[in-house]
Design a protein around this motif. Structure first.
Motif, PDB file in Angstrom:
ATOM      1  N   GLY A 164      35.211  44.482  44.331  1.00  0.00           N
ATOM      2  CA  GLY A 164      36.178  43.918  43.406  1.00  0.00           C
ATOM      3  C   GLY A 164      35.667  44.008  41.983  1.00  0.00           C
ATOM      4  O   GLY A 164      34.460  44.120  41.727  1.00  0.00           O
ATOM      5  N   ARG A 165      36.601  43.939  41.051  1.00  0.00           N
ATOM      6  CA  ARG A 165      36.228  44.104  39.636  1.00  0.00           C
ATOM      7  C   ARG A 165      35.944  42.785  38.944  1.00  0.00           C
ATOM      8  O   ARG A 165      35.634  42.766  37.754  1.00  0.00           O
ATOM      9  CB  ARG A 165      37.354  44.827  38.890  1.00  0.00           C
ATOM     10  CG  ARG A 165      38.692  44.120  38.937  1.00  0.00           C
ATOM     11  CD  ARG A 165      39.798  44.982  38.328  1.00  0.00           C
ATOM     12  NE  ARG A 165      41.098  44.337  38.381  1.00  0.00           N
ATOM     13  CZ  ARG A 165      41.550  43.506  37.463  1.00  0.00           C
ATOM     14  NH1 ARG A 165      40.769  43.187  36.434  1.00  0.00           N
ATOM     15  NH2 ARG A 165      42.738  42.960  37.564  1.00  0.00           N
ATOM     16  N   HIS A 166      36.067  41.671  39.679  1.00  0.00           N
ATOM     17  CA  HIS A 166      35.872  40.369  39.061  1.00  0.00           C
ATOM     18  C   HIS A 166      34.412  39.931  39.196  1.00  0.00           C
ATOM     19  O   HIS A 166      33.689  40.362  40.078  1.00  0.00           O
ATOM     20  CB  HIS A 166      36.791  39.336  39.706  1.00  0.00           C
ATOM     21  CG  HIS A 166      38.237  39.747  39.715  1.00  0.00           C
ATOM     22  ND1 HIS A 166      38.995  39.836  38.575  1.00  0.00           N
ATOM     23  CD2 HIS A 166      39.055  40.108  40.729  1.00  0.00           C
ATOM     24  CE1 HIS A 166      40.211  40.225  38.885  1.00  0.00           C
ATOM     25  NE2 HIS A 166      40.280  40.396  40.181  1.00  0.00           N
ATOM     26  N   CYS A 167      34.010  39.058  38.297  1.00  0.00           N
ATOM     27  CA  CYS A 167      32.698  38.398  38.334  1.00  0.00           C
ATOM     28  C   CYS A 167      31.539  39.398  38.342  1.00  0.00           C
ATOM     29  O   CYS A 167      30.733  39.425  39.277  1.00  0.00           O
ATOM     30  CB  CYS A 167      32.611  37.482  39.558  1.00  0.00           C
ATOM     31  SG  CYS A 167      31.291  36.243  39.466  1.00  0.00           S
ATOM     32  N   PRO A 168      31.404  40.243  37.319  1.00  0.00           N
ATOM     33  CA  PRO A 168      30.237  41.130  37.247  1.00  0.00           C
ATOM     34  C   PRO A 168      28.962  40.339  37.032  1.00  0.00           C
ATOM     35  O   PRO A 168      28.980  39.217  36.518  1.00  0.00           O
ATOM     36  CB  PRO A 168      30.560  42.024  36.039  1.00  0.00           C
ATOM     37  CG  PRO A 168      31.499  41.212  35.205  1.00  0.00           C
ATOM     38  CD  PRO A 168      32.305  40.383  36.166  1.00  0.00           C
TER      39      PRO A 168
END
Length: 370
Positions: A164-168
């Motif tokens: 997923g692209r959230h919370c790097p």
């Protein structure tokens, strides 16, 4: 700090050094090559400082050589991956000795939040959440975006696999590299920093969802519509998604500080993360229950407004029926009808219509129908 105290079983049987690497890890790891496209960042950390390394094999070699020759094995490798392919994770599994079941979970993703122990390593699955702005919400219909972070924690390594692209995790790495006292905590310190970062995101999203619910609540008690009810249903669906991300993690994470694999000086930090997680769970539960009440209130208010509309329609139909009835009677064209031949017949009939309609209108207003 001795990173080996993360794993007391190794210390009881003597310090077991991993095999020395002769410049490349690929030969020992099998035909698959090291991950390239999926690597976000990697680093070798010795004594709280990052040492330069060209690639992952060199970083692993530097760390293992240092831990083998030094009386204080305080070096470890931190590799961060984003949505890797199966061969890339399998290559790292050969290098660090990851358990096949944990590797399978990391590849497939969509796992339940959990904390599991495989031998001398931990496998932690964290659900990530992010509040989506209104423009993207209008396009996708989602309020909360979700993802996953899988964390492998061993004596001399930390491997994070993010979906997923959230919370790097780039902010976490930069913050730790800026404070050597955080890096010197070892792999357990990295796990704490990641968990603390994810739980802080939970708090932010829970607060934003609370604000969103307050807006929905004010709309419901001013002028409810079918759009508001749809918005509440959407909100409840997203709250269930948040609950599924937070709820299952509470029990294993509260038990994590009691594990022997966690150093005693790190247990207070993990307990603090557990307290924050408990607060999020309570807030999510309270918000979910409040959304149930708001939904019931919205449905009740919608039914009440529908009844009010029906009363208004019925009242106007009753008022209009009076002139309609009189006009219908005088429109039948009989030869003998009262007032047909009189001069004042037409204005008298109009006056009667107006008088009766006015009486009905006043009666309906008095009863709250108009």
């Amino acid at each position: 700090m001795r990173s080996s105290i993360l794993f007391t079983r190794i210390n009881r049987h003597g310090r077991m050094a991993p095999p020395r690497l002769n410049g490349s890890v690929t030969a020992a790891a099998g035909p698959s090559g090291p991950p390239d496209n999926s690597v976000v960042e990697f680093g070798a950390y010795v004594g709280g400082e990052k040492v330069p390394a060209r690639d992952i094999p060199e970083a692993v070699r530097l760390v293992r050589e240092h831990n083998h020759d030094s009386p204080v094995p305080d070096a470890y490798v931190w590799v961060g991956l984003h949505e890797p392919d199966a061969p890339e994770v399998e290559w790292l599994a050969d290098v660090f000795g990851l358990h096949p079941l944990a590797v399978e979970d990391a590849i497939k993703a969509h796992q339940r939040p959990k904390v599991e122990r495989y031998g001398d390593s931990l496998f932690v699955v964290l659900k990530t959440v992010a509040f989506i702005d209104h423009e993207e919400t209008a396009a996708t219909g989602e309020i909360i975006g979700t993802g996953e972070i899988m964390v492998f924690v061993g004596p001399d390594f930390v491997v994070t696999v993010r979906h997923g692209r959230h919370c790097p995790l780039s902010d976490v790495r930069e913050r730790m590299e800026a404070e050597p006292k955080m890096l010197v905590r070892g792999p357990a310190g990295v796990l704490h920093a990641i968990a603390d970062h994810v739980v802080d995101k939970y708090l932010q999203v829970a607060d934003q969802m609370q604000t969103e619910l307050e807006e929905v609540e004010s709309a419901v008690f001013t002028q409810v519509s079918s759009r508001d009810i749809n918005r509440i249903y959407q909100f409840k669906r997203e709250m269930l998604e948040l609950k599924r991300a937070v709820g299952p993690l509470q029990t294993p994470f509260n038990a994590l500080p009691q594990r022997r694999m966690i150093p005693s000086e790190m247990r207070e930090y993990f307990r603090d993360v557990g307290d924050h997680l408990s607060r999020v769970c309570e807030q999510v539960q309270a918000t979910n229950e409040l959304s149930d009440s708001i939904l019931q209130a919205a449905l009740a208010r919608s039914n009440a407004l529908a009844n009010e509309d029906m009363r208004k329609i019925s009242a106007w139909v009753a008022i209009i029926s009076v002139p309609t009835m009189i006009a219908g009677l005088y429109g039948m064209n009989f030869d003998y009808m009262p007032e047909v031949k009189t001069v004042w017949g037409y204005p008298v009939v109009l006056g009667i219509m107006l008088f009766v309609c006015t009486l009905l209108h006043r009666a309906f207003r008095r009863n709250g129908w108009l």
